[in-house]
Design a protein around this motif. Structure first.
Motif, PDB file in Angstrom:
ATOM      1  N   ALA A   1       9.225   2.284   3.198  1.00 46.93           N
ATOM      2  CA  ALA A   1       9.114   1.445   2.024  1.00 46.93           C
ATOM      3  C   ALA A   1       8.897  -0.025   2.839  1.00 46.93           C
ATOM      4  N   SER A   2       9.826  -0.479   3.691  1.00 48.30           N
ATOM      5  CA  SER A   2       9.686  -1.744   4.501  1.00 48.30           C
ATOM      6  C   SER A   2       8.659  -1.868   5.493  1.00 48.30           C
ATOM      7  N   ILE A   3       8.449  -0.689   6.174  1.00 46.59           N
ATOM      8  CA  ILE A   3       7.022  -0.899   6.706  1.00 46.59           C
ATOM      9  C   ILE A   3       5.563  -1.054   5.991  1.00 46.59           C
TER      10      ILE A   3
ATOM     11  N   PRO B   1       0.897  -1.287   0.004  1.00 42.74           N
ATOM     12  CA  PRO B   1      -0.042  -0.069  -0.098  1.00 42.74           C
ATOM     13  C   PRO B   1       0.759   1.055  -0.195  1.00 42.74           C
ATOM     14  N   THR B   2       0.377   2.162  -0.683  1.00 40.91           N
ATOM     15  CA  THR B   2       1.019   3.461  -0.493  1.00 40.91           C
ATOM     16  C   THR B   2       0.522   4.125   0.791  1.00 40.91           C
ATOM     17  N   LEU B   3       1.544   4.796   1.269  1.00 41.43           N
ATOM     18  CA  LEU B   3       1.172   5.442   2.862  1.00 41.43           C
ATOM     19  C   LEU B   3       0.733   6.830   2.288  1.00 41.43           C
ATOM     20  N   PRO B   4      -0.028   7.327   3.275  1.00 46.03           N
ATOM     21  CA  PRO B   4      -0.417   9.014   3.217  1.00 46.03           C
ATOM     22  C   PRO B   4       0.887   9.669   3.193  1.00 46.03           C
TER      23      PRO B   4
ATOM     24  N   GLY C   1       5.029  -4.274   4.922  1.00 47.48           N
ATOM     25  CA  GLY C   1       4.566  -5.255   6.051  1.00 47.48           C
ATOM     26  C   GLY C   1       3.102  -5.102   6.458  1.00 47.48           C
ATOM     27  N   LEU C   2       2.456  -4.087   5.724  1.00 44.85           N
ATOM     28  CA  LEU C   2       1.187  -3.625   6.213  1.00 44.85           C
ATOM     29  C   LEU C   2       0.235  -4.099   4.811  1.00 44.85           C
ATOM     30  N   ALA C   3       0.857  -4.930   3.841  1.00 41.49           N
ATOM     31  CA  ALA C   3      -0.087  -5.051   2.652  1.00 41.49           C
ATOM     32  C   ALA C   3      -1.107  -6.325   3.180  1.00 41.49           C
ATOM     33  N   ASP C   4      -1.058  -6.936   4.323  1.00 44.73           N
ATOM     34  CA  ASP C   4      -2.051  -7.891   4.521  1.00 44.73           C
ATOM     35  C   ASP C   4      -2.471  -7.832   5.990  1.00 44.73           C
ATOM     36  N   PRO C   5      -3.452  -8.348   6.489  1.00 44.93           N
ATOM     37  CA  PRO C   5      -3.931  -8.608   7.846  1.00 44.93           C
ATOM     38  C   PRO C   5      -2.961  -9.446   8.364  1.00 44.93           C
TER      39      PRO C   5
END
Length: 410
Positions: free
Chosen positions: A149-151, A134-137, A154-158
């Motif tokens: 970018a690394s974080i 996902p693109t972060l705000p 890690g947020l792509a999936d629950p």
């Protein structure tokens, strides 16, 4: 006329998103009210999943929506929120487009159904896709800098479901019983999606839900052997349960009556013991000093963005500053309650330096560096002997929450 199947879950998801984006509530706080008319567990879970995927991927979903409209829709327009939900269901939850259209347009009764249908149809015909991460705000990405970018990856999936076992010696037993993986003794990792209360071992209190990163602060205190530990800001109690299971005599303090009741319920279920105190740690005075203190301080909780993607949109500089001031005040008071020869552990589930690394400069205790022997494979302490975890770490085995942890002694 019969109501459309699944519409209750979609209406609840819409209420959840309104609570988060318009009123600034957390997903957890908004959930019960938003789903009060939803009877089935599966529909409640679907409502949360839709809302969470919208919040996780909102920047990218908005980019797709804007690419299919002649002029941008207002950020808070109901049709934009419904389109975000429709796209999240199609692209993330693999809901067939015809079902997405049927339930989505029904949310726009008396509104711009034709616009929503046209935008969604355009995007499905283009066979659009989301990026791998996902693109972060923009504000969030700027805060996290070269870690962003690394974080984000890690947020792509629950996240999967992590459990902490009451008895680490039973790790292999419960690994078989629950068909889980283990990253270290006393830990199990299961696939998400199960009704937790129906899993083997729940009723008898053999385990509790706790992200593996959240379990590390208490592990750093080791075996209690009957000594006294203060668990500050303890509720809902995962760390209290750990400390009691590790043989500590626990004083668990929290300001929230509701959260302390949950802690007491967990103690009863697991058969573990702790003394609970309802008080404000900024004014409370202990009757004696402690052999160890665990301060898992109130924070912005940005490290929990995998399961609480609302933090990507609710948390900004003001909230971070307020939390950092509270953390500094708690550290200043609590460090004086430690006996000579005692151990102090400070932790926050935040990705912000102001709530982690920057707090250490005011602590005048002797550092007790964290070692590899305290950590699951794949994690390493910093050069200073602290631990910083990010959601992008341990990605090959399901990741973990973002935490900062430091340890000192007297």
């Amino acid at each position: 006329m019969a109501e459309l199947q699944g519409i209750h879950a979609r209406r609840a998801a819409l209420r959840l998103l309104d609570a988060v984006l318009r009123r600034g509530e957390t997903l957890d706080i908004a959930f019960n009210g938003a789903t009060k008319d939803v009877r089935k567990f599966e529909d409640k879970a679907l409502a949360r999943a839709i809302a969470a995927e919208v919040l996780r991927w909102m920047v990218d979903l908005d980019g797709l929506i804007d690419s299919a409209t002649k002029k941008p829709l207002p950020d808070d327009a109901k049709v934009r929120i419904v389109l975000r939900m429709m796209l999240a269901q199609w692209l993330r939850l693999q809901t067939p487009p015809h079902a997405v259209v049927a339930t989505g347009l029904d949310l726009l009764a008396g509104g711009p159904k034709r616009l929503a249908h046209g935008v969604f149809s355009t995007l499905t015909k283009r066979e659009v896709a989301l990026p791998l991460a996902p693109t972060l705000p923009a504000e969030v990405a700027a805060r996290w800098g070269d870690r962003a970018a690394s974080i984000a990856a890690g947020l792509a999936d629950p996240p999967p479901l992590d459990l902490t076992l009451r008895d680490p010696a039973e790790t292999e037993h419960w690994q078989v019983q629950l068909s889980g993986d283990s990253l270290m003794p006393g830990h199990l990792r299961l696939a998400r999606g199960d009704n937790i209360e129906k899993l083997p071992g729940f009723a008898e209190g053999a385990w509790w839900v706790q992200d593996i990163a959240a379990s590390l602060p208490a592990r750093l205190l080791g075996d209690g052997e009957g000594r006294h530990v203060l668990d500050l800001c303890a509720a809902p109690g995962g760390k209290t349960l750990q400390l009691a299971a590790q043989g500590w005599k626990v004083t668990a303090l929290d300001i929230s009556k509701r959260r302390l009741e949950l802690l007491k319920s967990n103690l009863k279920r697991t058969g573990l013991a702790a003394s609970t105190v309802r008080a404000d740690a900024l004014t409370w005075e202990p009757k004696h000093q402690f052999d160890a203190i665990l301060l898992d301080a109130p924070c912005t909780a940005t490290g929990t963005a995998r399961r609480h993607p609302d933090v990507l949109h609710r948390i900004g500089a003001r909230q971070i500053e307020e939390m950092a001031e509270l953390q500094a005040a708690l550290l200043d008071r609590a460090k004086g309650w430690l006996k000579p020869g005692g151990i102090f552990v400070y932790a926050t589930c935040s990705l912000e330096r102001e709530e982690g690394e920057d707090q250490t400069s005011a602590v005048d205790l002797a550092p007790l560096p964290i070692g590899l022997e305290n950590l699951p494979a794949g994690l390493e302490p910093t050069a200073e002997g602290w631990l910083r975890t990010d959601p992008g770490m341990l990605g090959e085995v399901g990741g973990l929450d973002g935490f900062f942890i430091a340890r000192w002694g007297t």
